[in-house]
Design a protein around this motif. Structure first.
Motif, short mmCIF file in Angstrom:
data_model
loop_
_atom_site.label_atom_id
_atom_site.label_comp_id
_atom_site.label_asym_id
_atom_site.label_seq_id
_atom_site.Cartn_x
_atom_site.Cartn_y
_atom_site.Cartn_z
N GLY A 24 1.56 -2.24 -13.32
CA GLY A 24 0.19 -1.77 -13.19
C GLY A 24 -0.28 -1.54 -11.76
O GLY A 24 -1.18 -0.75 -11.53
N HIS A 25 0.30 -2.24 -10.78
CA HIS A 25 -0.04 -1.99 -9.37
C HIS A 25 0.63 -0.68 -8.98
O HIS A 25 1.80 -0.47 -9.26
CB HIS A 25 0.46 -3.15 -8.50
N LYS A 26 -0.12 0.21 -8.36
CA LYS A 26 0.42 1.53 -8.05
C LYS A 26 0.21 1.90 -6.58
O LYS A 26 -0.69 2.68 -6.24
CB LYS A 26 -0.22 2.58 -8.95
N PRO A 27 1.07 1.38 -5.70
CA PRO A 27 0.95 1.79 -4.30
C PRO A 27 1.32 3.26 -4.13
O PRO A 27 2.02 3.83 -4.98
CB PRO A 27 1.95 0.89 -3.57
N ALA A 28 0.88 3.87 -3.04
CA ALA A 28 1.31 5.23 -2.73
C ALA A 28 2.83 5.20 -2.57
O ALA A 28 3.41 4.18 -2.17
CB ALA A 28 0.66 5.70 -1.43
N ARG A 29 3.50 6.31 -2.92
CA ARG A 29 4.97 6.29 -2.90
C ARG A 29 5.53 7.68 -2.64
O ARG A 29 4.97 8.69 -3.04
CB ARG A 29 5.49 5.79 -4.25
N ALA A 30 6.68 7.70 -1.97
CA ALA A 30 7.49 8.91 -1.83
C ALA A 30 8.89 8.56 -2.31
O ALA A 30 9.35 7.44 -2.11
CB ALA A 30 7.53 9.37 -0.38
N ALA A 31 9.54 9.50 -2.97
CA ALA A 31 10.94 9.33 -3.38
C ALA A 31 11.70 10.55 -2.89
O ALA A 31 11.36 11.69 -3.24
CB ALA A 31 11.05 9.19 -4.90
N ILE A 32 12.73 10.31 -2.11
CA ILE A 32 13.44 11.38 -1.43
C ILE A 32 14.93 11.26 -1.69
O ILE A 32 15.49 10.16 -1.61
CB ILE A 32 13.19 11.30 0.09
N GLN A 33 15.58 12.39 -2.00
CA GLN A 33 17.04 12.37 -2.13
C GLN A 33 17.66 12.59 -0.76
O GLN A 33 17.24 13.45 0.00
CB GLN A 33 17.52 13.46 -3.10
N VAL A 34 18.66 11.77 -0.47
CA VAL A 34 19.37 11.85 0.81
C VAL A 34 20.86 12.01 0.54
O VAL A 34 21.34 11.69 -0.54
CB VAL A 34 19.11 10.60 1.68
N ALA A 35 21.58 12.50 1.53
CA ALA A 35 23.02 12.72 1.37
C ALA A 35 23.81 11.41 1.30
O ALA A 35 24.78 11.30 0.57
CB ALA A 35 23.56 13.58 2.51
N ALA A 36 23.38 10.42 2.07
CA ALA A 36 24.10 9.13 2.10
C ALA A 36 23.17 8.06 2.62
O ALA A 36 22.18 8.33 3.30
CB ALA A 36 25.33 9.24 2.98
N LEU A 37 23.52 6.80 2.29
CA LEU A 37 22.78 5.64 2.76
C LEU A 37 23.76 4.63 3.36
O LEU A 37 24.95 4.66 3.04
CB LEU A 37 22.00 5.00 1.61
N PRO A 38 23.27 3.71 4.19
CA PRO A 38 24.15 2.70 4.77
C PRO A 38 24.91 1.92 3.70
O PRO A 38 24.39 1.68 2.61
CB PRO A 38 23.18 1.78 5.53
N VAL B 80 0.81 -1.22 0.00
CA VAL B 80 0.00 0.00 0.00
C VAL B 80 0.85 1.27 0.00
O VAL B 80 0.38 2.33 -0.43
CB VAL B 80 -0.99 0.03 1.19
N LYS B 81 2.10 1.17 0.46
CA LYS B 81 2.96 2.36 0.56
C LYS B 81 4.42 1.96 0.39
O LYS B 81 4.86 0.96 0.94
CB LYS B 81 2.77 3.03 1.92
N VAL B 82 5.13 2.76 -0.38
CA VAL B 82 6.56 2.55 -0.60
C VAL B 82 7.28 3.87 -0.35
O VAL B 82 6.83 4.93 -0.79
CB VAL B 82 6.84 2.08 -2.05
N ASN B 83 8.40 3.81 0.38
CA ASN B 83 9.28 4.96 0.54
C ASN B 83 10.62 4.62 -0.11
O ASN B 83 11.19 3.56 0.17
CB ASN B 83 9.49 5.30 2.02
N VAL B 84 11.08 5.52 -0.95
CA VAL B 84 12.33 5.32 -1.70
C VAL B 84 13.30 6.42 -1.30
O VAL B 84 12.94 7.60 -1.29
CB VAL B 84 12.07 5.39 -3.22
N PHE B 85 14.53 6.01 -0.99
CA PHE B 85 15.58 6.95 -0.64
C PHE B 85 16.71 6.77 -1.66
O PHE B 85 17.21 5.66 -1.82
CB PHE B 85 16.09 6.68 0.78
#
Length: 124
Positions: A97-111, A72-77
């Motif tokens: 075709g499946h379209k869950p709610a989503r946010a895509a965010i730019q971050v300075a660094a990831l693990p 239902v929801k995806v967060n992308v970093f």
């Protein structure tokens, strides 16, 4: 609350569960682009990294009795949103075709120096 740490998913890189099942939902922790079969860490190819992560999320959900069609929801970093179009194509192809709610965010660094990390919430 049920803590999930399936065998067919990358191991946690810290003191947390890969996923938690609670109140009819599965909360999948942020996943890095690790190919579970080979142990390869995907860097520099955002499309391949995206597909790898989404396949890992699929494995996690299926091991808990759910599926990607119940997300239902995806967060992308991402560390570089200039690669958003490449990411978006791989993401769209995966969900087909499946379209869950989503946010895509730019971050300075990831693990682990990853280019992308994805977390998801699905119905159990």
């Amino acid at each position: 609350m049920e803590l999930l740490n399936p065998e067919n998913a990358p191991k946690a890189v810290g003191p947390y569960s890969i996923a938690v099942k609670s109140n009819g939902f599965i909360f999948v922790s942020g996943q890095l682009p690790v190919d579970v079969e080979t142990g390869e860490f995907i860097k520099g190819d955002i499309a391949k990294a995206t597909t790898t992560i989404l396949n890992n999320i699929k494995n996690i959900l299926e091991s808990a009795g759910s599926s990607v069609n119940k997300i239902v929801k995806v967060n992308v970093f991402m560390t570089d949103l200039s690669k958003f179009d490449e990411f978006n194509k791989a993401y769209g192809d995966f969900f087909n075709g499946h379209k869950p709610a989503r946010a895509a965010i730019q971050v300075a660094a990831l693990p682990k120096g990853a280019d992308i990390e994805i977390e998801a919430i699905a119905e159990a």
